[in-house]
Design a protein around this motif. Structure first.
Motif, mmCIF file in Angstrom:
data_model
loop_
_atom_site.group_PDB
_atom_site.id
_atom_site.type_symbol
_atom_site.label_atom_id
_atom_site.label_comp_id
_atom_site.label_asym_id
_atom_site.label_seq_id
_atom_site.Cartn_x
_atom_site.Cartn_y
_atom_site.Cartn_z
ATOM 1 N N ARG A 176 -26.185 -76.521 -11.475
ATOM 2 C CA ARG A 176 -25.118 -77.430 -11.064
ATOM 3 C C ARG A 176 -25.107 -77.551 -9.545
ATOM 4 O O ARG A 176 -25.248 -76.556 -8.843
ATOM 5 C CB ARG A 176 -23.789 -76.891 -11.554
ATOM 6 C CG ARG A 176 -22.646 -77.821 -11.362
ATOM 7 C CD ARG A 176 -21.441 -77.239 -12.030
ATOM 8 N NE ARG A 176 -20.408 -78.239 -12.101
ATOM 9 C CZ ARG A 176 -19.271 -78.051 -12.697
ATOM 10 N NH1 ARG A 176 -19.019 -76.910 -13.285
ATOM 11 N NH2 ARG A 176 -18.376 -78.993 -12.711
ATOM 12 N N VAL A 177 -24.942 -78.779 -9.085
ATOM 13 C CA VAL A 177 -24.879 -79.043 -7.648
ATOM 14 C C VAL A 177 -23.596 -79.811 -7.366
ATOM 15 O O VAL A 177 -23.315 -80.825 -7.997
ATOM 16 C CB VAL A 177 -26.092 -79.868 -7.161
ATOM 17 C CG1 VAL A 177 -25.980 -80.161 -5.673
ATOM 18 C CG2 VAL A 177 -27.392 -79.161 -7.476
ATOM 19 N N THR A 178 -22.814 -79.305 -6.415
ATOM 20 C CA THR A 178 -21.641 -79.999 -5.886
ATOM 21 C C THR A 178 -21.882 -80.182 -4.385
ATOM 22 O O THR A 178 -22.850 -79.631 -3.854
ATOM 23 C CB THR A 178 -20.346 -79.189 -6.130
ATOM 24 O OG1 THR A 178 -20.410 -77.976 -5.392
ATOM 25 C CG2 THR A 178 -20.138 -78.909 -7.609
ATOM 26 N N PRO A 179 -21.036 -80.907 -3.699
ATOM 27 C CA PRO A 179 -21.266 -81.074 -2.258
ATOM 28 C C PRO A 179 -21.287 -79.761 -1.474
ATOM 29 O O PRO A 179 -21.880 -79.709 -0.400
ATOM 30 C CB PRO A 179 -20.093 -81.959 -1.815
ATOM 31 C CG PRO A 179 -19.767 -82.753 -3.028
ATOM 32 C CD PRO A 179 -19.989 -81.817 -4.176
ATOM 33 N N SER A 180 -20.685 -78.705 -2.000
ATOM 34 C CA SER A 180 -20.650 -77.457 -1.236
ATOM 35 C C SER A 180 -21.433 -76.304 -1.862
ATOM 36 O O SER A 180 -21.767 -75.356 -1.164
ATOM 37 C CB SER A 180 -19.199 -77.009 -1.040
ATOM 38 O OG SER A 180 -18.618 -76.707 -2.292
ATOM 39 N N MET A 181 -21.742 -76.356 -3.162
ATOM 40 C CA MET A 181 -22.360 -75.207 -3.838
ATOM 41 C C MET A 181 -23.516 -75.626 -4.746
ATOM 42 O O MET A 181 -23.530 -76.724 -5.292
ATOM 43 C CB MET A 181 -21.328 -74.468 -4.702
ATOM 44 C CG MET A 181 -20.170 -73.867 -3.938
ATOM 45 S SD MET A 181 -20.645 -72.556 -2.834
ATOM 46 C CE MET A 181 -20.878 -71.231 -3.962
ATOM 47 N N SER B 212 -33.212 -84.550 -5.233
ATOM 48 C CA SER B 212 -32.392 -85.640 -4.687
ATOM 49 C C SER B 212 -30.918 -85.257 -4.658
ATOM 50 O O SER B 212 -30.194 -85.638 -3.725
ATOM 51 C CB SER B 212 -32.608 -86.936 -5.473
ATOM 52 O OG SER B 212 -32.133 -86.807 -6.788
ATOM 53 N N ALA B 213 -30.444 -84.479 -5.627
ATOM 54 C CA ALA B 213 -29.050 -84.020 -5.615
ATOM 55 C C ALA B 213 -28.801 -83.066 -4.451
ATOM 56 O O ALA B 213 -27.745 -83.119 -3.821
ATOM 57 C CB ALA B 213 -28.705 -83.340 -6.933
ATOM 58 N N LEU B 214 -29.775 -82.219 -4.150
ATOM 59 C CA LEU B 214 -29.628 -81.313 -3.011
ATOM 60 C C LEU B 214 -29.641 -82.080 -1.689
ATOM 61 O O LEU B 214 -28.898 -81.750 -0.763
ATOM 62 C CB LEU B 214 -30.713 -80.242 -3.029
ATOM 63 C CG LEU B 214 -30.570 -79.185 -4.115
ATOM 64 C CD1 LEU B 214 -31.794 -78.283 -4.167
ATOM 65 C CD2 LEU B 214 -29.305 -78.368 -3.917
ATOM 66 N N HIS B 215 -30.488 -83.125 -1.586
ATOM 67 C CA HIS B 215 -30.475 -83.979 -0.396
ATOM 68 C C HIS B 215 -29.091 -84.620 -0.229
ATOM 69 O O HIS B 215 -28.528 -84.634 0.866
ATOM 70 C CB HIS B 215 -31.536 -85.078 -0.483
ATOM 71 C CG HIS B 215 -32.906 -84.642 -0.085
ATOM 72 N ND1 HIS B 215 -33.213 -84.231 1.195
ATOM 73 C CD2 HIS B 215 -34.064 -84.568 -0.795
ATOM 74 C CE1 HIS B 215 -34.492 -83.910 1.244
ATOM 75 N NE2 HIS B 215 -35.028 -84.101 0.045
ATOM 76 N N GLU B 216 -28.545 -85.137 -1.330
ATOM 77 C CA GLU B 216 -27.232 -85.782 -1.296
ATOM 78 C C GLU B 216 -26.136 -84.786 -0.915
ATOM 79 O O GLU B 216 -25.252 -85.086 -0.125
ATOM 80 C CB GLU B 216 -26.930 -86.402 -2.661
ATOM 81 C CG GLU B 216 -25.641 -87.171 -2.721
ATOM 82 C CD GLU B 216 -25.407 -87.802 -4.079
ATOM 83 O OE1 GLU B 216 -24.232 -88.040 -4.398
ATOM 84 O OE2 GLU B 216 -26.379 -88.040 -4.815
ATOM 85 N N ALA B 217 -26.223 -83.581 -1.467
ATOM 86 C CA ALA B 217 -25.216 -82.554 -1.155
ATOM 87 C C ALA B 217 -25.295 -82.129 0.314
ATOM 88 O O ALA B 217 -24.263 -81.904 0.953
ATOM 89 C CB ALA B 217 -25.409 -81.337 -2.066
ATOM 90 N N ARG B 218 -26.514 -82.042 0.846
ATOM 91 C CA ARG B 218 -26.663 -81.665 2.257
ATOM 92 C C ARG B 218 -26.101 -82.742 3.176
ATOM 93 O O ARG B 218 -25.534 -82.435 4.228
ATOM 94 C CB ARG B 218 -28.134 -81.397 2.575
ATOM 95 C CG ARG B 218 -28.619 -80.088 1.932
ATOM 96 C CD ARG B 218 -30.051 -79.774 2.236
ATOM 97 N NE ARG B 218 -30.232 -79.585 3.667
ATOM 98 C CZ ARG B 218 -31.277 -80.056 4.341
ATOM 99 N NH1 ARG B 218 -32.229 -80.711 3.719
ATOM 100 N NH2 ARG B 218 -31.381 -79.845 5.629
ATOM 101 N N LYS B 219 -26.256 -84.014 2.783
ATOM 102 C CA LYS B 219 -25.688 -85.116 3.586
ATOM 103 C C LYS B 219 -24.152 -85.095 3.522
ATOM 104 O O LYS B 219 -23.497 -85.342 4.523
ATOM 105 C CB LYS B 219 -26.177 -86.469 3.063
ATOM 106 C CG LYS B 219 -27.611 -86.773 3.416
ATOM 107 C CD LYS B 219 -27.985 -88.108 2.861
ATOM 108 C CE LYS B 219 -29.492 -88.305 2.899
ATOM 109 N NZ LYS B 219 -29.881 -89.554 2.230
ATOM 110 N N ALA B 220 -23.620 -84.813 2.319
ATOM 111 C CA ALA B 220 -22.167 -84.812 2.137
ATOM 112 C C ALA B 220 -21.513 -83.627 2.843
ATOM 113 O O ALA B 220 -20.361 -83.690 3.242
ATOM 114 C CB ALA B 220 -21.811 -84.798 0.653
ATOM 115 N N GLY B 221 -22.245 -82.506 2.943
ATOM 116 C CA GLY B 221 -21.664 -81.281 3.509
ATOM 117 C C GLY B 221 -21.846 -81.188 4.939
ATOM 118 O O GLY B 221 -21.313 -81.440 5.904
#
Length: 149
Positions: A72-77, A140-149
């Protein structure tokens, strides 16, 4: 493995669905119907017992897969099985083949079978292996989470 309720999920793999819970009772029902169609004595109690035992075994299997193969990937974890990693600790998503002995996120010795490894470089310079069934979507989810965080 608790998280804030307001945080959105970018990527999620539950590890297992609920369909395997139906296999044991379906097998027991098929066995009972086979006995019934053959005209011999039927063993209702035995088939119910078989269905319950198989249901319990498959429930343990589904529970274990949901606990140890969760991605699971969220913007912070980032959740990988039993391990959580703050996305802020991910310095970069490495485009290299990880050397033998690289730490696997989630507490296992190796990346689970049928899962794709995604090498990540952490903020302390170490390399770790994230994993998912769909490695490109995780990346791609990790890229998105890194941009959001």
């Amino acid at each position: 493995m608790t998280e804030p309720a307001a945080e959105t999920t970018i990527y999620h793999e539950p590890g297992a669905g609920g369909a395997p819970l139906l296999w044991g009772p379906a097998f027991a029902l098929a066995g009972y119907l086979a006995e019934l169609s053959l005209g011999g004595p039927t063993h209702i109690f035995a088939w119910v017992l078989v269905g319950v035992v198989l249901l319990l075994l498959s429930a343990a299997w589904v529970y274990a897969r949901r606990r140890f193969l969760l991605v699971r990937v969220t913007p912070s974890m980032l959740w990988q099985g039993r391990e959580t990693l703050p996305v802020a600790r991910i310095a970069e998503l490495a485009e290299i083949d990880a050397p033998l002995g690289t730490r696997v996120l989630g507490g296992g010795w190796t990346v689970p079978r049928k899962y794709t490894e995604v090498p990540v470089r952490l903020d302390d310079g170490s390399l770790a292996l994230a994993w998912a069934r769909d490695g490109e979507r995780l990346r791609s989810a990790l890229h998105e989470a890194r941009k959001a965080g």
